[in-house]
Design an enzyme around this catalytic site. Structure first.
Site, PDB file in Angstrom:
ATOM      1  N   ASP A  36       0.820  -1.213   0.000  1.00 20.56           N
ATOM      2  CA  ASP A  36       0.000   0.000   0.000  1.00 20.56           C
ATOM      3  C   ASP A  36       0.858   1.269   0.000  1.00 20.56           C
ATOM      4  OD1 ASP A  36      -1.925   2.063   0.632  1.00 20.56           O
ATOM      5  OD2 ASP A  36      -3.241   0.461   1.334  1.00 20.56           O
ATOM      6  N   THR A  72      -7.055   4.101  -1.430  1.00 16.64           N
ATOM      7  CA  THR A  72      -6.789   2.662  -1.325  1.00 16.64           C
ATOM      8  C   THR A  72      -7.894   1.775  -1.885  1.00 16.64           C
ATOM      9  OG1 THR A  72      -5.394   3.011   0.583  1.00 16.64           O
ATOM     10  CG2 THR A  72      -6.351   0.816   0.354  1.00 16.64           C
ATOM     11  N   ASP A 193       2.251   2.734   3.281  1.00 10.09           N
ATOM     12  CA  ASP A 193       1.232   3.791   3.336  1.00 10.09           C
ATOM     13  C   ASP A 193       1.110   4.371   4.747  1.00 10.09           C
ATOM     14  OD1 ASP A 193      -1.384   5.064   2.152  1.00 10.09           O
ATOM     15  OD2 ASP A 193      -1.977   4.157   4.051  1.00 10.09           O
ATOM     16  N   HIS A 197       1.885   8.363   5.765  1.00 12.78           N
ATOM     17  CA  HIS A 197       0.971   9.409   6.239  1.00 12.78           C
ATOM     18  C   HIS A 197       1.587  10.163   7.418  1.00 12.78           C
ATOM     19  CE1 HIS A 197      -2.662   8.717   3.914  1.00 12.78           C
ATOM     20  NE2 HIS A 197      -2.515   7.418   4.073  1.00 12.78           N
ATOM     21  N   ASP A 240      -1.184   0.632  -4.877  1.00  8.68           N
ATOM     22  CA  ASP A 240      -2.433   1.308  -5.232  1.00  8.68           C
ATOM     23  C   ASP A 240      -2.255   2.782  -5.596  1.00  8.68           C
ATOM     24  OD1 ASP A 240      -1.706   1.682  -2.586  1.00  8.68           O
ATOM     25  OD2 ASP A 240      -3.735   1.558  -1.791  1.00  8.68           O
ATOM     26  N   HIS A 241      -1.255   3.451  -5.032  1.00  5.64           N
ATOM     27  CA  HIS A 241      -1.066   4.897  -5.234  1.00  5.64           C
ATOM     28  C   HIS A 241       0.254   5.301  -4.586  1.00  5.64           C
ATOM     29  CE1 HIS A 241      -1.969   5.178  -1.011  1.00  5.64           C
ATOM     30  NE2 HIS A 241      -3.058   4.464  -1.218  1.00  5.64           N
ATOM     31  N   HIS A 341      -2.703  11.145   0.030  1.00  8.05           N
ATOM     32  CA  HIS A 341      -2.954  10.743  -1.365  1.00  8.05           C
ATOM     33  C   HIS A 341      -4.452  10.833  -1.577  1.00  8.05           C
ATOM     34  CE1 HIS A 341      -4.352   6.842   0.185  1.00  8.05           C
ATOM     35  NE2 HIS A 341      -3.394   7.014   1.094  1.00  8.05           N
TER      36      HIS A 341
HETATM   37  P1  AMP Z   1      -6.053   4.980   3.057  1.00 12.10           P
HETATM   38  O1  AMP Z   1      -4.631   5.280   3.292  1.00 12.10           O
HETATM   39  O2  AMP Z   1      -6.950   5.755   3.948  1.00 12.10           O
HETATM   40  O3  AMP Z   1      -6.470   5.065   1.620  1.00 12.10           O
HETATM   41  O4  AMP Z   1      -6.304   3.455   3.468  1.00 12.10           O
HETATM   42  C1  AMP Z   1      -5.265   2.574   3.856  1.00 12.10           C
HETATM   43  C2  AMP Z   1      -5.777   1.674   4.922  1.00 12.10           C
HETATM   44  O5  AMP Z   1      -6.740   0.755   4.404  1.00 12.10           O
HETATM   45  C3  AMP Z   1      -4.650   0.788   5.462  1.00 12.10           C
HETATM   46  O6  AMP Z   1      -4.147   1.319   6.659  1.00 12.10           O
HETATM   47  C4  AMP Z   1      -5.310  -0.554   5.662  1.00 12.10           C
HETATM   48  O7  AMP Z   1      -5.202  -0.998   6.991  1.00 12.10           O
HETATM   49  C5  AMP Z   1      -6.759  -0.348   5.266  1.00 12.10           C
HETATM   50  N1  AMP Z   1      -7.288  -1.514   4.570  1.00 12.10           N
HETATM   51  C6  AMP Z   1      -6.774  -2.156   3.514  1.00 12.10           C
HETATM   52  N2  AMP Z   1      -7.530  -3.216   3.152  1.00 12.10           N
HETATM   53  C7  AMP Z   1      -8.550  -3.250   4.012  1.00 12.10           C
HETATM   54  C8  AMP Z   1      -9.689  -4.102   4.172  1.00 12.10           C
HETATM   55  N3  AMP Z   1      -9.872  -5.150   3.353  1.00 12.10           N
HETATM   56  N4  AMP Z   1     -10.573  -3.810   5.158  1.00 12.10           N
HETATM   57  C9  AMP Z   1     -10.379  -2.736   5.955  1.00 12.10           C
HETATM   58  N5  AMP Z   1      -9.322  -1.907   5.868  1.00 12.10           N
HETATM   59  C10 AMP Z   1      -8.415  -2.148   4.912  1.00 12.10           C
HETATM   60 ZN    ZN Z   2      -3.521   2.848  -0.140  1.00 14.74          ZN
HETATM   61 ZN    ZN Z   3      -3.129   5.983   2.801  1.00 13.65          ZN
END
Ligand code: AMP
Ligand code: ZN
Ligand code: ZN
Length: 404
Positions: A36, A72, A193, A197, A240-241, A341
């Site tokens: 990630d 994500t 990721d 952050h 993903d990004h 992101h």
């Molecule tokens: P973001 O940075 O807010 O776009 O999202 C990243 C977060 O998504 C990570 O910290 C992961 O723990 C969470 N994540 C990834 N896959 C899953 C999933 N299947 N269910 C819940 N959270 C997830």
């Molecule tokens: Zn992500």
């Molecule tokens: Zn993130």
């Protein structure tokens, strides 16, 4: 005579089956890992010998262009389906689905596991429908029944499962007897990721995490090499990004530029939101947002075409996204951290990595940047699967393949 004919028939049947069986066993393998938020250029700042060696053993793309919004859930599900978020239904990490009259949030287990939110056909469903076993060690969408199907093997999301245990499960799956063994495996790790952050893309801790992940990739490949089938395994390592540097000095507060009484709902998180306005207030709110410095605001007939966004009713009335490196907040004011992101996917810091190696891929090949909708048709081509409708095109990646 009868006995002779029976013997001939049995021998032909035996020959038929022994010709069929190897074919079954020769079905291609594809194992895809997503790290990630692994920005395309982290290997420039960090020491990543394992990734660098993959470059010699296989293919590296200059970068992978994510889809908008560069978050994500939308992007993992775009990689899985080959459909832009507007077309696969995951228009954000959080959104409101007017058709279902329900909110989706990644922290809401019932939502994450509800197949009604997920459109299109993820690659594991494509595989299962064509009798290819699939497994996921966490991939967005794989915890929900989609088209009534889940991968043969899958887990509920639990961030704290260590990286090495995930590798050990992948190895275990690939060691199963042939009739139980998955040929398609998708797996995921939430770093870098998370640290990106907090520490920002150039932070020491982020670079240290990138280096740690690279050495964990060393463990991954050491384990994979122990498998008798290793030479037949195709690997993809992607993300993903990317991640952009942000600061508390560059923040736009939505509630200070629009009148909350005009708003039905604001759904999203820094740096992008979808807004539903009260009846008769669209032009007023749009004008206020349009005149606000450091953010883009689009009504859904004016989103730039290149973003492939805004036609899905889940995008509501107006989409707002901050300028690169800026933050936009709604509700309480808080520390924005050092990395974010979700921006326009033309912003280079949003780009991710793509590495691939295995019998399907050329060696020492550098591929130009491509969009992540193209990964789905790339996998169906490698695995000899009939693809579902998607937004990608194998023409955009086929030059990296040895087989065509
Ligand atoms: P973001 O940075 O807010 O776009 O999202 C990243 C977060 O998504 C990570 O910290 C992961 O723990 C969470 N994540 C990834 N896959 C899953 C999933 N299947 N269910 C819940 N959270 C997830
Ligand atoms: Zn992500
Ligand atoms: Zn993130």
């Amino acid at each position: 005579m009868k006995k002779f004919l029976f013997l001939v028939a049995s021998i032909s049947l035996f020959v038929f089956y022994s010709c069929q069986k190897p074919q079954e066993n020769e079905k291609p393998y594809l194992i895809m890992l997503s790290l990630d938020g692994f920005r395309w250029d982290y290997p420039v700042y960090a020491s990543t010998p394992v990734l660098d060696s993959l470059q010699k053993a296989g293919v590296i793309a200059e970068s992978l262009k994510p889809s908008f919004p560069t978050k994500t859930f939308p992007n993992h599900y775009t990689i899985a389906t080959g459909l832009y978020p507007d077309h696969n239904g995951l228009v954000g990490n959080s959104f409101y689905a007017p058709g279902l009259k329900k909110f989706f949030r990644i922290s809401d287990r019932a939502a994450v596991e509800n197949g009604a939110f997920y459109g299109g056909e993820p690659i594991w469903v494509t595989a299962e429908k064509q009798n290819v076993r699939a497994a996921t060690f966490f991939w967005v969408g794989s915890e929900a029944k989609i088209d009534g199907m889940r991968p043969d093997y899958w887990y509920k999301y639990n961030r704290s499962v260590p990286f090495k245990s995930r590798v050990d499960s992948v190895k275990h799956w690939l060691s199963l007897p042939q009739n139980e063994r998955p040929h398609l495996i998708l797996w995921y790790y939430y770093q870098p990721d998370h640290i990106g952050h907090k520490a920002g893309p150039y932070g020491e801790k982020t670079i240290a995490m990138v280096e740690k992940l690279d050495s964990l990739l060393g463990y991954y490949f050491t384990q994979m090499r122990k498998l008798p089938e290793f030479n037949r395994l195709n690997f993809i390592i992607t993300s993903d990004h990317g991640m952009a540097e942000i600061s508390n000095d560059r923040v736009v507060l939505l509630d200070q530029v629009i009148d909350t009484a005009d708003i039905d709902m604001i759904v999203g998180s820094n740096p992008n939101f979808n807004i539903k306005v009260k009846p008769g207030k669209l032009e007023k709110v749009y004008r206020q947002l349009k005149n606000t410095p450091h953010i883009f605001a689009w009504k859904h007939d004016s989103v730039p075409r290149r973003l492939h966004y805004g036609h899905n009713p889940r995008t509501l009335d107006i989409t707002v996204v901050a300028y690169p490196g800026w933050s936009v907040l709604s509700g309480r004011i808080r520390n924005v951290g050092k990395g974010a992101h979700g921006y326009d996917n033309d912003f280079k810091d949003m780009r991710a990595i793509f590495y691939a190696a295995g019998p399907a891929f050329k060696k020492g090949f550098i591929h130009p940047t491509f969009e992540n909708v193209n990964i789905y048709p790339l996998i169906t081509t490698i695995m000899d699967l009939k693809p579902a409708k998607n937004d990608g095109d194998i023409k955009n990646t086929e030059s990296m393949l040895r087989i065509k």
